[in-house]
Scaffold this motif. Structure first.
Motif, PDB file in Angstrom:
ATOM      1  N   TRP A  32     -26.463  38.054 -50.167  1.00 52.13           N
ATOM      2  CA  TRP A  32     -27.538  37.153 -50.595  1.00 52.13           C
ATOM      3  C   TRP A  32     -28.556  37.989 -51.356  1.00 52.13           C
ATOM      4  CZ3 TRP A  32     -32.831  37.094 -49.262  1.00 52.13           C
ATOM      5  CH2 TRP A  32     -33.541  35.938 -49.666  1.00 52.13           C
TER       6      TRP A  32
ATOM      7  N   GLN B  50     -26.376  43.068 -46.297  1.00 50.83           N
ATOM      8  CA  GLN B  50     -25.921  41.899 -47.042  1.00 50.83           C
ATOM      9  C   GLN B  50     -27.059  41.087 -47.654  1.00 50.83           C
ATOM     10  OE1 GLN B  50     -23.801  40.116 -43.787  1.00 50.83           O
ATOM     11  NE2 GLN B  50     -21.841  40.998 -44.410  1.00 50.83           N
ATOM     12  N   HIS B  51     -28.289  41.500 -47.436  1.00 53.20           N
ATOM     13  CA  HIS B  51     -29.434  40.778 -47.989  1.00 53.20           C
ATOM     14  C   HIS B  51     -30.264  41.732 -48.844  1.00 53.20           C
ATOM     15  CE1 HIS B  51     -28.242  38.254 -44.623  1.00 53.20           C
ATOM     16  NE2 HIS B  51     -28.868  37.255 -45.197  1.00 53.20           N
TER      17      HIS B  51
ATOM     18  N   LYS C  58     -32.259  37.860 -53.832  1.00 51.08           N
ATOM     19  CA  LYS C  58     -33.414  37.094 -54.288  1.00 51.08           C
ATOM     20  C   LYS C  58     -34.296  37.980 -55.151  1.00 51.08           C
ATOM     21  CE  LYS C  58     -37.314  34.173 -52.973  1.00 51.08           C
ATOM     22  NZ  LYS C  58     -38.035  34.591 -54.195  1.00 51.08           N
TER      23      LYS C  58
ATOM     24  N   LYS D  51     -19.648  39.326 -49.323  1.00 49.15           N
ATOM     25  CA  LYS D  51     -20.563  38.234 -49.653  1.00 49.15           C
ATOM     26  C   LYS D  51     -21.984  38.710 -49.364  1.00 49.15           C
ATOM     27  CE  LYS D  51     -21.432  33.280 -48.879  1.00 49.15           C
ATOM     28  NZ  LYS D  51     -21.121  32.093 -48.069  1.00 49.15           N
TER      29      LYS D  51
ATOM     30  N   GLU E  19     -21.330  31.456 -55.535  1.00 49.65           N
ATOM     31  CA  GLU E  19     -20.967  31.108 -54.158  1.00 49.65           C
ATOM     32  C   GLU E  19     -19.672  30.309 -54.082  1.00 49.65           C
ATOM     33  OE1 GLU E  19     -23.158  29.312 -50.144  1.00 49.65           O
ATOM     34  OE2 GLU E  19     -24.042  29.011 -52.119  1.00 49.65           O
TER      35      GLU E  19
ATOM     36  N   GLU F  97     -32.724  32.983 -56.588  1.00 53.81           N
ATOM     37  CA  GLU F  97     -32.004  33.481 -55.423  1.00 53.81           C
ATOM     38  C   GLU F  97     -30.651  32.789 -55.351  1.00 53.81           C
ATOM     39  OE1 GLU F  97     -33.154  31.909 -51.410  1.00 53.81           O
ATOM     40  OE2 GLU F  97     -34.976  31.303 -52.490  1.00 53.81           O
ATOM     41  N   ARG F  98     -29.662  33.489 -54.795  1.00 47.95           N
ATOM     42  CA  ARG F  98     -28.324  32.908 -54.686  1.00 47.95           C
ATOM     43  C   ARG F  98     -27.450  33.759 -53.775  1.00 47.95           C
ATOM     44  NH1 ARG F  98     -27.330  33.609 -60.843  1.00 47.95           N
ATOM     45  NH2 ARG F  98     -26.361  31.580 -60.596  1.00 47.95           N
ATOM     46  N   TRP F  99     -26.387  33.132 -53.296  1.00 46.19           N
ATOM     47  CA  TRP F  99     -25.332  33.861 -52.597  1.00 46.19           C
ATOM     48  C   TRP F  99     -24.317  34.308 -53.646  1.00 46.19           C
ATOM     49  CZ3 TRP F  99     -25.096  35.477 -47.644  1.00 46.19           C
ATOM     50  CH2 TRP F  99     -25.996  34.907 -46.733  1.00 46.19           C
TER      51      TRP F  99
ATOM     52  N   LYS G 170     -33.598  41.832 -51.581  1.00 44.13           N
ATOM     53  CA  LYS G 170     -34.729  41.064 -52.076  1.00 44.13           C
ATOM     54  C   LYS G 170     -35.657  41.985 -52.861  1.00 44.13           C
ATOM     55  CE  LYS G 170     -38.260  37.833 -50.408  1.00 44.13           C
ATOM     56  NZ  LYS G 170     -38.860  37.178 -49.236  1.00 44.13           N
TER      57      LYS G 170
END
Length: 336
Positions: A10, A63-64, A12, A8, A99, A149-151, A66
């Motif tokens: 995230w 996990q992030h 953006k 999972k 998500e 942006e989204r998971w 951007k």
């Protein structure tokens, strides 16, 4: 390398750059006027399927993601710089889910396939954009638009032509090691295989296919018993299933029906796939046991059952030929 088939993250996309308010001011130029430029576009988030990867371990710790904001506009009607895209590299066969874990955003089934998951925001307009014959000195400039942006859930489904299913200790790993160059762990206890294994089966110089071995199923797997059904996704894309049954056990019909129930509970179209049933471990059976257990299975199936031994390779070439022919027919139907 640790096998990871779900992650999972995230993401953006970059915001758009801001437009600016500026006016031309030069010596000996009697009339200046607005010349504020627009902002640049924010970077997109792109997913790309690349060869050479077979796990999502890269997304276990990072996990992030951007993308950068677009550059702001400037005087002299200069537009801000667009930001670079962020490209996430995933194995071929990865499914990108929203998500809710149900909405499919992209299915990466080919090498080099790319999908834009989040779009960067557009840049805001500078005051030069708002100049009109009646509004010659606008003092308005817009902010850049926000990026999406989204998971996301990344779920890997291995690309294989045929899949091995059966109860633990049915001899799946032994079969895979015999027919391919794969080296799965083999031992005389259940759940030796903890992660899916892939092997390339070469019948001759021109024929080959990929065979996937997944951890064994037990009764109640759909409710999470044993290792559950989380690895069944790796045989969803296969053209045919090879159902191995341990012939040295007294109830082959019960073993067959247990696995079929779990396939039906899982769904994903597995219950409707072409299936070849093979009674394995002939070397551990008496001739009487062979005949009685094969007959019991055939009575339930209504069709012949393959008799094989992964250890001695008895019946293995004929089974591989049937697998290859089924895969070939499937490819022709897909092409049609």
């Amino acid at each position: 390398m640790k096998f990871l088939d779900e992650a999972k993250i995230w993401v953006k996309a970059g915001d758009g750059g801001d437009g600016v308010i500026a006016f031309r001011r030069e010596k000996y130029i009697e009339f200046g006027g607005p010349d504020g430029g627009n902002g640049g576009k924010g970077g997109d988030i792109i997913v790309e399927a690349v060869p050479g990867l077979n796990t999502l371990i890269d997304y276990r710790y990072a996990q992030h993601f951007k993308a950068r904001k677009g550059g702001n506009g400037a005087g002299s009607d200069r537009t801000g710089a667009g930001s670079d895209d962020v490209v996430l590299k995933v194995p071929v066969g990865t499914v990108i889910l929203d998500e809710d874990k149900e909405t499919v955003l992209a299915d990466m089934v080919e090498e080099g396939q790319r999908a834009v998951i989040c779009r960067g925001g557009d840049g805001g307009h500078g005051n030069a954009h708002f100049k009109t014959s009646t509004n010659r000195a606008p003092r308005r400039a817009d902010k850049g638009y926000p990026g999406e942006e989204r998971w996301l859930w990344l779920r890997l489904k291995l690309i294989a032509d045929a899949g091995l299913v059966g109860l633990p200790n049915a001899g799946k790993s032994t079969f895979l090691s015999v027919v391919s160059a794969a080296k799965p762990k083999i031992a005389d206890y259940p759940f030796t295989t903890l992660n899916p294994q892939l092997g390339v089966v070469r019948l001759n110089a021109t024929e080959e296919f990929v065979l996937a071995d997944i951890p064994g199923l037990i009764e109640g797997a759909a409710e999470g018993a044993g290792l559950g059904t989380r690895f069944l996704g790796h045989v969803e894309r296969t053209a045919v299933l090879l159902h191995l049954i341990d012939g040295s056990q007294p109830d082959p019909v019960g073993a067959y029906e247990t696995v079929r129930r779990e396939l039906e509970e899982y769904g994903g179209g597995l219950i409707d796939k072409p299936e070849i049933v093979a009674l394995n471990k002939l070397d551990a059976m008496t001739p009487q046991a062979r005949a009685s257990r094969a007959k019991a299975l055939e009575r339930v199936l209504g069709r012949p059952v393959r008799l094989i031994s992964g250890a001695t390779q008895e019946g293995v070439p004929e089974t591989l030929r049937e697998l290859a022919d089924t895969i070939h027919r499937h490819r022709e139907e897909q092409g049609a």
